[in-house]
Design a protein around this motif. Structure first.
Motif, PDB file in Angstrom:
ATOM      1  N   ALA A  55       0.918  -1.103   0.032  1.00 29.08           N
ATOM      2  CA  ALA A  55       0.218   0.039   0.156  1.00 29.08           C
ATOM      3  C   ALA A  55       0.920   1.124   0.122  1.00 29.08           C
ATOM      4  O   ALA A  55       0.644   2.137  -0.690  1.00 29.08           O
ATOM      5  CB  ALA A  55      -1.003   0.194   1.176  1.00 29.08           C
ATOM      6  N   THR A  56       1.940   1.214   0.748  1.00 27.12           N
ATOM      7  CA  THR A  56       2.861   2.495   0.733  1.00 27.12           C
ATOM      8  C   THR A  56       3.614   2.677  -0.838  1.00 27.12           C
ATOM      9  O   THR A  56       3.516   3.532  -1.063  1.00 27.12           O
ATOM     10  CB  THR A  56       3.922   2.075   1.661  1.00 27.12           C
ATOM     11  N   ILE A  57       3.814   1.463  -1.236  1.00 25.52           N
ATOM     12  CA  ILE A  57       4.614   1.334  -2.520  1.00 25.52           C
ATOM     13  C   ILE A  57       3.474   2.002  -3.721  1.00 25.52           C
ATOM     14  O   ILE A  57       3.815   2.920  -4.192  1.00 25.52           O
ATOM     15  CB  ILE A  57       5.154   0.158  -2.959  1.00 25.52           C
ATOM     16  N   ALA A  58       2.123   1.318  -3.501  1.00 21.30           N
ATOM     17  CA  ALA A  58       1.343   2.067  -4.510  1.00 21.30           C
ATOM     18  C   ALA A  58       1.022   3.506  -4.269  1.00 21.30           C
ATOM     19  O   ALA A  58       0.609   4.338  -4.917  1.00 21.30           O
ATOM     20  CB  ALA A  58      -0.023   0.999  -4.374  1.00 21.30           C
ATOM     21  N   GLY A  59       0.821   3.919  -2.909  1.00 20.33           N
ATOM     22  CA  GLY A  59       0.879   5.413  -2.703  1.00 20.33           C
ATOM     23  C   GLY A  59       1.952   6.076  -3.171  1.00 20.33           C
ATOM     24  O   GLY A  59       1.510   7.148  -4.011  1.00 20.33           O
ATOM     25  N   ALA A  60       3.214   5.706  -3.204  1.00 19.76           N
ATOM     26  CA  ALA A  60       4.143   6.355  -3.752  1.00 19.76           C
ATOM     27  C   ALA A  60       4.377   6.471  -5.181  1.00 19.76           C
ATOM     28  O   ALA A  60       4.385   7.557  -5.920  1.00 19.76           O
ATOM     29  CB  ALA A  60       5.749   5.866  -3.100  1.00 19.76           C
TER      30      ALA A  60
END
Length: 131
Positions: A55-60
């Protein structure tokens, strides 16, 4: 920037929009940002990466894709500074899942776009990845 703030941008992420943005702006963004983004992308594909990290990667990556962010990407010389700061936070969150296979995939794609001999040491050093 907090992880939750980064994760809110995951709604902007799709594979198609990611590859379109990366191909369109790769030369302008520069090899360092492109390498970092590719590492995140290939790390996110790994099944063993926990949902919160994905989720953090997708957000970035979603933030990277946004055409209008804190500093517009078309701003000469500084347009990707905010993107890099968010990508760096995501890299630190994902670092333990970045392996040699991820790094090789990212470097292979980087070579396709920038040619041989691209210096990836800045990102490799941040991740403590053996060259």
């Amino acid at each position: 920037m907090e992880i939750e703030a980064i994760q809110q941008h995951d709604k902007h992420y799709t594979d198609d929009s990611f590859w379109n943005k990366l191909q369109k702006f790769s030369k302008k963004a520069g090899s360092t940002i492109v390498y970092a983004v590719l590492i995140l992308y290939y790390t996110m594909q790994k099944p063993e990466v926990p949902f919160k990290v994905k989720a953090t990667i997708a957000g970035a990556l979603g933030y990277f894709i946004l055409p209008l962010d804190l500093i517009p990407d078309v701003a000469m010389g500084i347009g990707f500074v905010d993107d890099l700061s968010i990508i760096t936070v995501a890299l630190f969150q994902a670092a333990m899942y970045v392996d040699q296979d991820v790094k090789k995939q990212a470097k292979d794609k980087l070579t396709d776009w920038f040619g041989e001999g691209v210096d990836t040491s800045e990102i490799d050093n941040k991740l403590n990845i053996e060259k």
